[in-house]
Design a protein around this motif. Structure first.
Motif, mmCIF file in Angstrom:
data_model
loop_
_atom_site.group_PDB
_atom_site.id
_atom_site.type_symbol
_atom_site.label_atom_id
_atom_site.label_comp_id
_atom_site.label_asym_id
_atom_site.label_seq_id
_atom_site.Cartn_x
_atom_site.Cartn_y
_atom_site.Cartn_z
ATOM 1 N N PRO A 87 1.887 1.649 -14.481
ATOM 2 C CA PRO A 87 1.536 0.590 -13.532
ATOM 3 C C PRO A 87 1.946 -0.803 -14.028
ATOM 4 O O PRO A 87 1.828 -1.116 -15.215
ATOM 5 N N VAL A 88 2.416 -1.623 -13.118
ATOM 6 C CA VAL A 88 2.701 -3.032 -13.388
ATOM 7 C C VAL A 88 2.275 -3.826 -12.166
ATOM 8 O O VAL A 88 2.191 -3.293 -11.054
ATOM 9 N N ARG A 89 2.008 -5.090 -12.362
ATOM 10 C CA ARG A 89 1.749 -5.969 -11.232
ATOM 11 C C ARG A 89 3.069 -6.270 -10.542
ATOM 12 O O ARG A 89 4.072 -6.572 -11.191
ATOM 13 N N ASP A 94 6.256 -7.310 -13.243
ATOM 14 C CA ASP A 94 6.267 -7.490 -14.696
ATOM 15 C C ASP A 94 6.951 -6.309 -15.388
ATOM 16 O O ASP A 94 6.413 -5.731 -16.344
ATOM 17 N N PHE A 95 8.118 -5.934 -14.898
ATOM 18 C CA PHE A 95 8.881 -4.863 -15.527
ATOM 19 C C PHE A 95 9.477 -5.362 -16.844
ATOM 20 O O PHE A 95 9.913 -6.507 -16.949
ATOM 21 N N SER A 130 0.815 -1.220 0.000
ATOM 22 C CA SER A 130 0.000 0.000 0.000
ATOM 23 C C SER A 130 0.852 1.276 0.000
ATOM 24 O O SER A 130 0.322 2.361 -0.222
ATOM 25 N N HIS A 131 2.127 1.167 0.223
ATOM 26 C CA HIS A 131 3.005 2.338 0.269
ATOM 27 C C HIS A 131 3.945 2.413 -0.926
ATOM 28 O O HIS A 131 4.886 3.210 -0.940
ATOM 29 N N VAL A 132 3.686 1.600 -1.943
ATOM 30 C CA VAL A 132 4.519 1.599 -3.150
ATOM 31 C C VAL A 132 3.630 1.828 -4.356
ATOM 32 O O VAL A 132 2.580 1.189 -4.498
ATOM 33 N N SER A 133 4.036 2.751 -5.227
ATOM 34 C CA SER A 133 3.324 2.954 -6.497
ATOM 35 C C SER A 133 4.345 3.001 -7.626
ATOM 36 O O SER A 133 5.480 3.462 -7.439
ATOM 37 N N LYS A 187 8.772 5.111 -12.970
ATOM 38 C CA LYS A 187 8.871 5.996 -11.812
ATOM 39 C C LYS A 187 8.358 5.234 -10.594
ATOM 40 O O LYS A 187 7.207 4.801 -10.558
ATOM 41 N N VAL A 188 9.217 5.055 -9.607
ATOM 42 C CA VAL A 188 8.883 4.292 -8.409
ATOM 43 C C VAL A 188 8.745 5.269 -7.243
ATOM 44 O O VAL A 188 9.643 6.078 -6.984
#
Length: 265
Positions: free
Chosen positions: A28-30, A49-50, A21-24, A57-58
Motif C-alpha cells: 500500500p502507498v498513498r 509515494d511510489f 475506490s476502484h484502485v488498490s 501490484k496494481v
C-alpha cells in the motif's frame, strides 16, 4: 523532484469520483487518481509515494464507471516496477544577484550523481550586451551561451553524498572560485560526473549541464522607458535606500553606448 506516476489508458473517460475506490496497490502507498485531461487519449493517472526501483501490484477493479455510463467489464491486475530516477543536476534558485557582503552561496540539487565539475568565469563588461542577446534568444547562437564572452575559468571537482534515488542538496561558494573580493558578472556552470577516482572524472553527456549568469553587486535598479528618455532608479539591495552618484551607462542593441549619467538625490 516529482512523485512517480502510473498512466492507465482506456477507451473512454472514467468517472472521477469513483476512481479511488476502484484502485488498490500492494504494497500500500498513498496515492491520488485523477482523470487524464487530454484530447487524444482517455484514462487516468495514479500519482503517489511510489519508490523508484520498487515493484508494486496494481489492481483496477471491475466496475469502474465511465462518464458515458459504461463500466470496466473485468478486474485488471498489473505488476509494475518503477525505474531509478534519471541522473540530474541543476541550480534550484532562479535568482541571479548576490550581495558582496553575503556568503555568495548558490544552491543546487542532484539526483543519482556522485559529484560535479563547477566552473566559474568572469563575463567581460563589454560582452554583457552580447550575452543578453543570447540569453533572451535575440542572437541565434548555437554554441555554449557564454562562449568567447568570458575570461579564464576556475574549475573545481566536488563530491556529493546521497542514497540512490534521493536528492542530494549542496551549495556552491563563489568565494572558492574568485580571487580577491568578488564583484561583477560571472558565468557559473555545473556538470555531473559519475565517479571521482583520484584526479580522474567520468563525465555525463554535456546536455546535462546547467549554467547561470550570477551578478555580485549591492546595486539594484528599475527602469522606465519613454519616447524621449529613460528613467532609472538605483537602490542599495542591502539597505533598500537610494544610491547617489552611481554611474549609469545605456547601450543600444548593437552594443553602442547611447547615454551616460549619474544618479542624483
Amino acid at each position: 523532484f516529482e512523485q512517480c506516476q502510473i498512466r492507465a489508458i482506456f477507451s473512454s473517460k472514467p468517472e472521477p469520483n469513483a476512481l479511488a475506490s476502484h484502485v488498490s496497490i500492494d504494497p500500500p502507498v498513498r496515492f491520488v487518481a485523477e482523470p487524464l485531461d487530454g484530447y487524444w487519449e482517455s484514462g487516468f493517472t495514479i500519482t503517489g509515494d511510489f519508490k523508484p526501483g520498487s515493484v508494486y501490484k496494481v489492481t483496477l477493479k471491475k466496475g469502474i464507471p465511465s462518464a458515458a455510463g459504461a463500466e470496466l467489464g473485468q478486474t485488471i491486475e498489473r505488476v509494475i516496477q518503477f525505474p531509478d530516477r534519471p541522473q540530474s543536476l541543476a541550480f534550484t534558485s532562479d535568482g541571479r544577484y548576490l550581495s558582496p557582503r553575503g556568503k555568495l552561496l548558490i544552491p543546487l540539487e542532484a539526483m543519482n550523481v556522485r559529484g560535479y565539475i563547477a566552473s566559474v568565469a568572469p563575463v567581460f563588461a563589454n560582452n554583457l550586451v552580447h550575452f543578453a542577446h543570447r540569453d533572451t534568444g535575440l542572437d541565434s547562437h548555437y554554441g555554449p551561451k557564454a562562449q568567447r564572452l568570458t575570461g579564464r575559468a576556475t574549475t573545481i571537482t566536488n563530491a556529493l553524498v546521497a542514497k540512490p534515488n534521493e536528492a542530494a542538496r549542496a551549495t556552491l561558494s563563489l568565494r572558492d572560485y574568485v580571487q580577491g573580493e568578488p564583484s561583477g558578472a560571472y558565468w557559473v556552470q555545473i556538470q555531473p560526473v559519475s565517479r571521482i577516482i583520484g584526479d580522474d572524472e567520468e563525465y555525463y553527456p554535456s546536455w546535462q549541464t546547467d549554467g547561470r549568469l550570477m551578478v555580485i553587486t549591492d546595486l539594484g535598479f528599475a527602469a522606465r522607458t519613454a519616447n524621449n528618455g529613460v528613467l532609472i532608479w538605483v537602490n542599495s539591495l542591502r539597505l533598500a535606500q537610494p544610491v547617489t552618484n552611481a554611474e549609469i551607462v545605456l547601450y543600444a542593441l548593437n552594443n553602442q553606448e547611447i547615454g551616460r549619467t549619474t544618479t542624483d538625490d
